[in-house]
Scaffold this motif. Sequence first.
Motif, short mmCIF file in Angstrom:
data_model
loop_
_atom_site.label_atom_id
_atom_site.label_comp_id
_atom_site.label_asym_id
_atom_site.label_seq_id
_atom_site.Cartn_x
_atom_site.Cartn_y
_atom_site.Cartn_z
N PRO A 68 38.36 33.54 57.33
CA PRO A 68 38.66 34.13 55.93
C PRO A 68 40.02 33.43 55.73
CG PRO A 68 37.49 35.70 57.20
CD PRO A 68 37.66 34.76 58.22
N GLY A 69 40.98 33.66 56.92
CA GLY A 69 42.45 33.23 56.49
C GLY A 69 43.21 34.06 55.55
N TYR A 70 42.89 35.28 55.35
CA TYR A 70 43.70 36.07 54.52
C TYR A 70 45.27 36.36 55.05
CZ TYR A 70 39.96 36.82 51.12
OH TYR A 70 38.89 36.50 50.30
N GLN A 71 46.15 36.32 54.29
CA GLN A 71 47.55 36.52 54.43
C GLN A 71 48.08 37.74 53.44
OE1 GLN A 71 48.94 35.42 57.17
NE2 GLN A 71 47.39 33.93 57.82
N LEU A 72 48.96 38.59 54.05
CA LEU A 72 49.74 39.53 53.14
C LEU A 72 50.61 38.59 52.10
CD1 LEU A 72 50.28 42.26 52.10
CD2 LEU A 72 51.99 42.24 53.97
N ARG A 73 50.34 38.80 50.74
CA ARG A 73 51.04 38.32 49.88
C ARG A 73 51.97 39.25 48.90
NH1 ARG A 73 48.83 32.99 49.29
NH2 ARG A 73 49.36 32.61 51.72
N TYR A 74 51.43 40.45 48.66
CA TYR A 74 52.46 41.25 48.05
C TYR A 74 52.27 42.96 48.58
CZ TYR A 74 52.52 37.61 44.54
OH TYR A 74 52.78 36.62 43.93
N THR A 75 53.18 43.71 48.55
CA THR A 75 53.21 45.25 48.77
C THR A 75 53.53 46.04 47.63
OG1 THR A 75 53.53 44.93 51.04
CG2 THR A 75 53.83 46.89 50.05
N LEU A 76 52.65 46.86 46.90
CA LEU A 76 52.96 47.53 45.73
C LEU A 76 53.15 48.78 45.95
CD1 LEU A 76 50.05 46.17 43.77
CD2 LEU A 76 51.88 44.83 44.47
N LYS A 77 54.46 49.26 45.62
CA LYS A 77 54.96 50.69 45.99
C LYS A 77 55.07 51.39 44.61
CE LYS A 77 56.53 49.77 50.37
NZ LYS A 77 57.82 49.80 51.31
N GLY A 78 54.78 52.74 44.51
CA GLY A 78 54.99 53.26 43.19
C GLY A 78 54.13 54.83 43.28
N HIS A 79 52.84 54.82 44.05
CA HIS A 79 52.43 56.11 44.17
C HIS A 79 53.20 56.95 45.28
CE1 HIS A 79 48.83 55.55 41.75
NE2 HIS A 79 48.74 54.31 42.42
N THR A 80 53.23 58.27 44.95
CA THR A 80 53.77 59.32 45.74
C THR A 80 52.99 59.92 46.73
OG1 THR A 80 53.81 60.78 44.05
CG2 THR A 80 55.76 59.29 44.15
N MET A 81 51.96 59.60 46.67
CA MET A 81 50.88 60.22 47.70
C MET A 81 49.92 59.24 48.00
SD MET A 81 50.60 64.33 46.12
CE MET A 81 49.73 64.80 47.66
N ALA A 82 48.81 59.63 48.71
CA ALA A 82 47.95 58.80 49.15
C ALA A 82 47.10 58.06 48.08
CB ALA A 82 46.89 59.53 50.12
N VAL A 83 46.84 56.64 48.32
CA VAL A 83 46.14 56.09 47.21
C VAL A 83 44.59 55.77 47.87
CG1 VAL A 83 46.20 53.86 46.01
CG2 VAL A 83 48.28 54.78 47.18
N ALA A 84 43.80 56.60 46.69
CA ALA A 84 42.59 56.82 47.32
C ALA A 84 41.78 55.61 46.77
CB ALA A 84 41.93 57.98 46.64
N SER A 85 41.89 55.07 45.77
CA SER A 85 41.05 53.90 45.27
C SER A 85 41.79 52.79 44.66
CB SER A 85 39.89 54.61 44.48
OG SER A 85 39.01 53.69 44.02
N VAL A 86 41.31 51.51 45.00
CA VAL A 86 41.91 50.38 44.12
C VAL A 86 40.54 49.61 43.69
CG1 VAL A 86 44.11 50.17 45.42
CG2 VAL A 86 42.19 49.10 46.59
N LYS A 87 40.55 49.08 42.54
CA LYS A 87 39.67 48.48 41.86
C LYS A 87 40.14 47.19 40.86
CE LYS A 87 36.31 51.33 43.23
NZ LYS A 87 35.87 52.25 42.44
N PHE A 88 39.69 46.09 41.27
CA PHE A 88 40.04 44.92 40.25
C PHE A 88 38.97 44.97 39.05
CE2 PHE A 88 41.22 42.80 44.34
CZ PHE A 88 42.66 42.49 43.85
N SER A 89 39.81 44.73 37.99
CA SER A 89 38.98 44.63 36.73
C SER A 89 38.20 43.29 36.73
CB SER A 89 40.02 44.67 35.49
OG SER A 89 40.59 43.28 35.59
N PRO A 90 36.96 43.57 36.17
CA PRO A 90 35.95 42.65 36.03
C PRO A 90 36.40 41.27 35.63
CG PRO A 90 34.74 44.81 35.40
CD PRO A 90 36.32 44.80 35.47
N CYS A 91 37.45 41.38 34.59
CA CYS A 91 38.23 40.08 34.05
C CYS A 91 38.96 39.39 35.05
CB CYS A 91 38.96 40.37 32.65
SG CYS A 91 40.25 41.33 32.89
#
Length: 369
Positions: A68-91
């Motif tokens: 697959p060859g995936y590499q870390l590109r970005y780390t997003l910070k802002g939530h103050t507790m556990a992040v339970a779910s992440v979902k990309f928009s269909p667009c």
Amino acid sequence: MASSSDEKPSTSDIGGSIIRQISETQPTFSHSGGGGDLTSGSRSTSETKPTTSVPTTPQKPSSSSSKPGYQLRYTLKGHTMAVASVKFSPCGDWLASASADKTIKIWGSYDGKFEKTIVGHKLGISDVAWSTDSRLLVSASDDKTLKLWDVATAKCLKTLKGHSNYVFCCNFNPQSNLVASGSFDESVRIWDVKTGKCLKTLPAHSDPVSAVHFNRDGSLIVSSSYDGLCRIWDTASGQCLKTLINDENPPVSFVKFSPNGKYILAATLDNTLKLWDYHKGKCLKTYTGHRNEKYCIFANFSVTGGKWIVSGSEDHCVYLWNLQSKEIAQKLSGHCDVVLSTCCHPTANIIASSALENDKSIKLWQSEP
């Protein structure tokens, strides 16, 4: 459960998710957002400015098409507790994240740029899902409600009330006129998006419901539960068409249909993911090597590059398996707590991941096409 055979699923179109811990003894579970500490009510009012960081030396991905060859590109910070779910928009333009901090945040899918925070729930959020046109979100919360949101305005359009316990999972049907939800009250509910009314309550399981998902034409719903069962439901009638049972009966912590609707991917709390031909009631593939004994962790089909199965893990990593060979193709390290949620971008080779409260970050991983 049928023993895993090596029958080859037809994957020509096999593909075009819970941070939670369901515990009987304590109301603090981490699903994908699933409730922060429900007793402490710690709100973290210090709203720190969300940030996006870029790793200093991104390595060149492997050119081998077999990896697959995936590499870390970005780390997003802002939530103050556990992040339970992440979902990309269909667009493909946006990433929504739901957290135990009671908020949803919207980020740019390609640059990780913070866009907005959506607030309104009274307790932690365990799941979030997009409508097919990428204009609406639905969220599932420990406050026993779901909310429908207009993403452009960040306004709550409807509050869906009826569950008698924490709402743990949710999804739109492909037509996006219905929402399915699963709850600690052991039921699955089907809601009308336009009116916000509950159309059907399915007495689905005998333990908390960990996941609900529609198939590609919306005619079927699959649900999973800590009672060890996966069930297939007819959306129109609410009838149970099929029940899949594992001989050992471990809790089923996540389930979803494959993109072509022919298979289901199920996670169980015995460190195992299985690909089922649900028509035959037969397990075709078993994926192991990760750690999953406590939390409801999302799993995915990645189909934009190779054909991979993707999941978070309790050892703080993201795992990618070759769908056919079942071998671990890549292990992504970078988080410092349990990776509850992963999501695969609809068209680009991008994976988002999020983690429990010792980490609280979202990471975007990218592979060159």
